[in-house]
Design a protein around this motif. Structure first.
Motif, PDB file in Angstrom:
ATOM      1  N   ARG A 256       0.807  -1.220   0.000  1.00 43.57           N
ATOM      2  CA  ARG A 256       0.000   0.000   0.000  1.00 43.57           C
ATOM      3  C   ARG A 256       0.843   1.274   0.000  1.00 43.57           C
ATOM      4  NH1 ARG A 256      -5.232  -1.500   0.815  1.00 43.57           N
ATOM      5  NH2 ARG A 256      -5.820   0.690   1.015  1.00 43.57           N
ATOM      6  N   VAL A 257       2.144   1.138   0.101  1.00 42.13           N
ATOM      7  CA  VAL A 257       3.018   2.311   0.078  1.00 42.13           C
ATOM      8  C   VAL A 257       4.262   1.971  -0.734  1.00 42.13           C
ATOM      9  CG1 VAL A 257       4.176   1.696   2.249  1.00 42.13           C
ATOM     10  CG2 VAL A 257       4.127   4.089   1.501  1.00 42.13           C
ATOM     11  N   ASN A 258       4.752   2.946  -1.510  1.00 39.56           N
ATOM     12  CA  ASN A 258       5.899   2.698  -2.378  1.00 39.56           C
ATOM     13  C   ASN A 258       6.713   3.978  -2.521  1.00 39.56           C
ATOM     14  OD1 ASN A 258       7.635   1.412  -4.167  1.00 39.56           O
ATOM     15  ND2 ASN A 258       6.348   1.819  -5.964  1.00 39.56           N
ATOM     16  N   TYR A 259       8.030   3.821  -2.637  1.00 38.21           N
ATOM     17  CA  TYR A 259       8.944   4.943  -2.846  1.00 38.21           C
ATOM     18  C   TYR A 259       9.607   4.763  -4.201  1.00 38.21           C
ATOM     19  CZ  TYR A 259       8.559   4.930   2.286  1.00 38.21           C
ATOM     20  OH  TYR A 259       8.090   4.917   3.583  1.00 38.21           O
ATOM     21  N   LYS A 260       9.565   5.815  -5.036  1.00 36.20           N
ATOM     22  CA  LYS A 260      10.146   5.680  -6.358  1.00 36.20           C
ATOM     23  C   LYS A 260      10.556   7.046  -6.906  1.00 36.20           C
ATOM     24  CE  LYS A 260       9.216   3.556 -10.869  1.00 36.20           C
ATOM     25  NZ  LYS A 260       8.207   2.854 -11.692  1.00 36.20           N
ATOM     26  N   ASN A 261      11.851   7.196  -7.168  1.00 38.67           N
ATOM     27  CA  ASN A 261      12.386   8.406  -7.807  1.00 38.67           C
ATOM     28  C   ASN A 261      11.941   9.698  -7.119  1.00 38.67           C
ATOM     29  OD1 ASN A 261      13.585   6.751  -9.783  1.00 38.67           O
ATOM     30  ND2 ASN A 261      11.739   6.807 -11.039  1.00 38.67           N
ATOM     31  N   GLY A 262      12.050   9.711  -5.794  1.00 35.42           N
ATOM     32  CA  GLY A 262      11.719  10.915  -5.059  1.00 35.42           C
ATOM     33  C   GLY A 262      10.238  11.152  -4.857  1.00 35.42           C
ATOM     34  N   HIS A 263       9.435  10.092  -4.969  1.00 38.25           N
ATOM     35  CA  HIS A 263       7.995  10.205  -4.755  1.00 38.25           C
ATOM     36  C   HIS A 263       7.520   9.071  -3.847  1.00 38.25           C
ATOM     37  CE1 HIS A 263       8.551  12.515  -8.462  1.00 38.25           C
ATOM     38  NE2 HIS A 263       7.483  13.192  -8.085  1.00 38.25           N
TER      39      HIS A 263
ATOM     40  N   ILE B 285      -0.485  18.960 -15.871  1.00 44.94           N
ATOM     41  CA  ILE B 285      -0.527  19.618 -14.561  1.00 44.94           C
ATOM     42  C   ILE B 285       0.159  18.744 -13.513  1.00 44.94           C
ATOM     43  CG2 ILE B 285      -2.045  20.472 -12.724  1.00 44.94           C
ATOM     44  CD1 ILE B 285      -4.098  21.129 -14.926  1.00 44.94           C
ATOM     45  N   ALA B 286      -0.082  17.438 -13.555  1.00 37.76           N
ATOM     46  CA  ALA B 286       0.542  16.515 -12.601  1.00 37.76           C
ATOM     47  C   ALA B 286       2.063  16.536 -12.744  1.00 37.76           C
ATOM     48  CB  ALA B 286       0.011  15.104 -12.810  1.00 37.76           C
ATOM     49  N   ILE B 287       2.539  16.519 -13.966  1.00 34.59           N
ATOM     50  CA  ILE B 287       3.990  16.540 -14.204  1.00 34.59           C
ATOM     51  C   ILE B 287       4.597  17.843 -13.691  1.00 34.59           C
ATOM     52  CG2 ILE B 287       5.762  16.594 -15.995  1.00 34.59           C
ATOM     53  CD1 ILE B 287       3.960  14.696 -17.627  1.00 34.59           C
ATOM     54  N   LYS B 288       3.914  18.955 -13.939  1.00 30.23           N
ATOM     55  CA  LYS B 288       4.433  20.261 -13.532  1.00 30.23           C
ATOM     56  C   LYS B 288       4.440  20.427 -12.015  1.00 30.23           C
ATOM     57  CE  LYS B 288       5.776  24.545 -14.255  1.00 30.23           C
ATOM     58  NZ  LYS B 288       7.096  24.878 -14.842  1.00 30.23           N
ATOM     59  N   THR B 289       3.399  19.951 -11.339  1.00 29.67           N
ATOM     60  CA  THR B 289       3.266  20.175  -9.893  1.00 29.67           C
ATOM     61  C   THR B 289       3.896  19.067  -9.046  1.00 29.67           C
ATOM     62  OG1 THR B 289       1.064  19.144  -9.954  1.00 29.67           O
ATOM     63  CG2 THR B 289       1.174  21.552 -10.139  1.00 29.67           C
ATOM     64  N   LEU B 290       3.602  17.825  -9.385  1.00 30.95           N
ATOM     65  CA  LEU B 290       4.068  16.687  -8.596  1.00 30.95           C
ATOM     66  C   LEU B 290       5.346  16.061  -9.154  1.00 30.95           C
ATOM     67  CD1 LEU B 290       0.619  14.939  -7.973  1.00 30.95           C
ATOM     68  CD2 LEU B 290       1.894  16.369  -6.358  1.00 30.95           C
ATOM     69  N   GLY B 291       5.656  16.378 -10.407  1.00 32.84           N
ATOM     70  CA  GLY B 291       6.852  15.814 -11.027  1.00 32.84           C
ATOM     71  C   GLY B 291       6.695  14.388 -11.468  1.00 32.84           C
ATOM     72  N   VAL B 292       5.458  13.962 -11.697  1.00 32.31           N
ATOM     73  CA  VAL B 292       5.196  12.583 -12.085  1.00 32.31           C
ATOM     74  C   VAL B 292       3.932  12.561 -12.937  1.00 32.31           C
ATOM     75  CG1 VAL B 292       3.826  12.063 -10.017  1.00 32.31           C
ATOM     76  CG2 VAL B 292       5.029  10.218 -11.191  1.00 32.31           C
ATOM     77  N   SER B 293       3.864  11.622 -13.899  1.00 30.44           N
ATOM     78  CA  SER B 293       2.707  11.551 -14.806  1.00 30.44           C
ATOM     79  C   SER B 293       1.564  10.774 -14.166  1.00 30.44           C
ATOM     80  CB  SER B 293       3.121  10.864 -16.119  1.00 30.44           C
ATOM     81  OG  SER B 293       3.383   9.482 -15.888  1.00 30.44           O
ATOM     82  N   LEU B 294       0.373  10.921 -14.745  1.00 37.15           N
ATOM     83  CA  LEU B 294      -0.783  10.178 -14.245  1.00 37.15           C
ATOM     84  C   LEU B 294      -0.599   8.679 -14.414  1.00 37.15           C
ATOM     85  CD1 LEU B 294      -3.826  12.349 -15.479  1.00 37.15           C
ATOM     86  CD2 LEU B 294      -2.585  12.453 -13.296  1.00 37.15           C
ATOM     87  N   SER B 295       0.012   8.269 -15.513  1.00 36.66           N
ATOM     88  CA  SER B 295       0.236   6.825 -15.719  1.00 36.66           C
ATOM     89  C   SER B 295       1.206   6.275 -14.693  1.00 36.66           C
ATOM     90  CB  SER B 295       0.760   6.579 -17.134  1.00 36.66           C
ATOM     91  OG  SER B 295       1.995   7.228 -17.353  1.00 36.66           O
ATOM     92  N   ASP B 296       2.220   7.068 -14.320  1.00 37.98           N
ATOM     93  CA  ASP B 296       3.154   6.624 -13.281  1.00 37.98           C
ATOM     94  C   ASP B 296       2.445   6.511 -11.925  1.00 37.98           C
ATOM     95  OD1 ASP B 296       5.286   6.445 -14.994  1.00 37.98           O
ATOM     96  OD2 ASP B 296       6.023   8.462 -14.593  1.00 37.98           O
ATOM     97  N   ILE B 297       1.531   7.429 -11.651  1.00 41.92           N
ATOM     98  CA  ILE B 297       0.775   7.378 -10.396  1.00 41.92           C
ATOM     99  C   ILE B 297      -0.088   6.122 -10.364  1.00 41.92           C
ATOM    100  CG2 ILE B 297      -1.031   8.498  -9.017  1.00 41.92           C
ATOM    101  CD1 ILE B 297      -0.049  11.179 -10.124  1.00 41.92           C
ATOM    102  N   GLN B 298      -0.775   5.848 -11.473  1.00 45.65           N
ATOM    103  CA  GLN B 298      -1.672   4.701 -11.518  1.00 45.65           C
ATOM    104  C   GLN B 298      -0.941   3.369 -11.427  1.00 45.65           C
ATOM    105  OE1 GLN B 298      -4.127   6.654 -14.996  1.00 45.65           O
ATOM    106  NE2 GLN B 298      -5.287   4.922 -14.221  1.00 45.65           N
ATOM    107  N   SER B 299       0.301   3.316 -11.901  1.00 41.06           N
ATOM    108  CA  SER B 299       1.040   2.053 -11.912  1.00 41.06           C
ATOM    109  C   SER B 299       1.966   1.895 -10.705  1.00 41.06           C
ATOM    110  CB  SER B 299       1.874   1.948 -13.196  1.00 41.06           C
ATOM    111  OG  SER B 299       2.856   2.977 -13.270  1.00 41.06           O
ATOM    112  N   ALA B 300       1.972   2.865  -9.805  1.00 37.72           N
ATOM    113  CA  ALA B 300       2.930   2.852  -8.697  1.00 37.72           C
ATOM    114  C   ALA B 300       2.619   1.792  -7.649  1.00 37.72           C
ATOM    115  CB  ALA B 300       2.968   4.229  -8.030  1.00 37.72           C
ATOM    116  N   LEU B 301       1.361   1.403  -7.520  1.00 42.49           N
ATOM    117  CA  LEU B 301       0.965   0.425  -6.486  1.00 42.49           C
ATOM    118  C   LEU B 301       0.158  -0.719  -7.109  1.00 42.49           C
ATOM    119  CD1 LEU B 301      -0.151   2.966  -3.751  1.00 42.49           C
ATOM    120  CD2 LEU B 301       1.849   1.479  -3.631  1.00 42.49           C
TER     121      LEU B 301
END
Length: 411
Positions: A270-277, A395-411
């Motif tokens: 339920r929690v993951n660390y990846k490339n500063g996120h 917007i996600a890339i600019k603010t959070l530094g990560v894409s929506l697809s990366d967010i969805q595949s992170a867990l």
């Protein structure tokens, strides 16, 4: 012939009513009086108007709206980016209204509420001196739980509220406190400037800014010996099976990235660390809380709800040189080593009951080590974006530094 004409008119009226109903986020009764669907902003506005003289803030075009409640602790209950029929972004606990006051906590919900911390630790404000830090002895102070706040100023797009309180911490120190909140709805230009983004016509948005000020109204200074309070801003949102919280962090900073065992260790699935996120699953099905120290925090966090295509961004003050207070339910931890940002996912308790479901993104001010009359301010903003997914991705890339697809595949 007259009867035929009347019958034709009646049938045409029914067809028009059905067509309107299919295109609208409203339901109709037999008297043709509409009401909003649950989950819409209009539904929540109608509900809250029956409970409180709410303050409604609107953007110039009327699409972005924010509900502020003086009666319910000066909180932002919810907001929308698409008018009364748009999605309501805040979590509201409908069943909590109208009940007798619960001595532990009255969880009315709210997209942005302000508490005074620390919750636990040697400077705790939620436990009486000498008691064991467990749920049976945990009580949310009344001024931030069920007492009303006073409106001291109101304009079209902002409102100011205040509350005075006297609290006693775990050390037995009495803290006389004055708290002031200024809550405003932001224009698109203000949102773009605050986040360094450029909006297009395919995106609908709402932005909320809060300036929170705590004043030492005591006759004595708040020190590291007496203990001090802090400002604690908590945002409650509705979960879905595909909500992921994202907290960017400084990779090269020293110390641990996050504390993940506030309420028991969060499972690694339920929690993951990846490339500063840091990614944290927020589906409202497993109770867990984590916190990140100021040295690691970047002053921004957010979440993406892939089910409803909603991108949420929070931006807040962080001072890596300041002292943050420990809020854990433990007295053996250093009270001067706490977190600046937290995230919480609600879930069932051991007995199967559950308060929500909801999830939270939280920010905390440094400890308010103030002399009499001195003030400390903590700023916290919330932004929601809906619309074209490609635009949300930028917007996600600019603010959070990560894409929506990366967010969805992170867990």
């Amino acid at each position: 012939m007259q009867k035929f004409k009347l019958g034709f008119i009646f049938i045409a009226a029914l067809e028009l009513l059905c067509a309107c109903k299919s295109k609208s986020n409203r339901n109709y009764n037999y008297n043709q009086v509409y009401y909003f669907k649950k989950g819409s902003f209009g539904y929540d506005l109608d509900f809250l108007k029956k409970k409180d003289s709410v303050v409604l803030l609107k953007s110039s075009d009327g699409l972005s709206e924010v509900i502020v409640s003086p009666k319910y602790q000066g909180k932002v209950f919810t907001s929308t980016a698409n008018g009364d029929e748009g999605k309501s972004f805040g979590w509201i606990n409908y069943k909590a209204f109208g009940k007798a006051v619960d001595p532990h906590m009255n969880a009315y919900g709210g997209e942005d509420r302000l508490w005074i911390g620390p919750e636990g630790g040697k400077f705790a404000l939620f436990f009486k001196q000498g008691t064991k830090m467990e749920f049976a002895n945990w009580f949310t102070p009344a001024p931030m739980d069920h007492e009303s706040w006073t409106v001291i100023g109101k304009e079209d797009k902002q409102v100011s509220l205040t509350k005075s309180m006297s609290l006693v911490n775990y050390l037995g120190t009495r803290l006389d406190i004055e708290v002031n909140r200024q809550i405003g709805i932001m224009s698109e230009m203000e949102i773009e400037k605050a986040l360094g983004i450029q909006l297009d016509t395919t995106v609908k948005t709402v932005g909320i800014k809060t300036n929170n000020i705590i004043t030492n109204a005591s006759s004595k200074a708040w020190t590291k010996q007496t203990g001090a309070p802090c400002l604690w801003d908590l945002d409650m949102f509705t979960p879905s099976p595909q909500v992921t919280i994202v907290i960017p962090y400084k990779v090269d900073a020293k110390g641990k990235v996050a504390t993940t065992d506030y309420f028991g260790q969060i499972p690694p699935t339920r929690v993951n660390y990846k490339n500063g996120h840091l990614f944290f699953k927020a589906d409202g099905k497993s109770r867990g809380k984590l916190g990140m120290p100021a040295a690691r925090s970047t002053s921004i966090a957010g979440s993406y709800d892939a089910t409803n295509n909603v991108l949420t961004i929070t931006k807040f003050d962080v001072d890596s040189r300041a002292t943050y207070l420990n809020q854990e339910w433990k007295t053996d931890k250093d009270p001067l080593a706490g977190d600046a940002v937290n995230a919480y996912n609600d879930g069932p308790l051991a007995d199967g009951t559950q308060m929500g479901p909801f999830y939270e993104i939280e920010s905390v001010s440094p400890g308010a080590f103030l002399k009499p009359g001195e003030k400390l301010m903590h700023k916290h903003c919330i932004f929601h974006f809906t619309g074209n997914k490609s635009s949300l991705n930028l917007i996600a890339i600019k603010t959070l530094g990560v894409s929506l697809s990366d967010i969805q595949s992170a867990l």
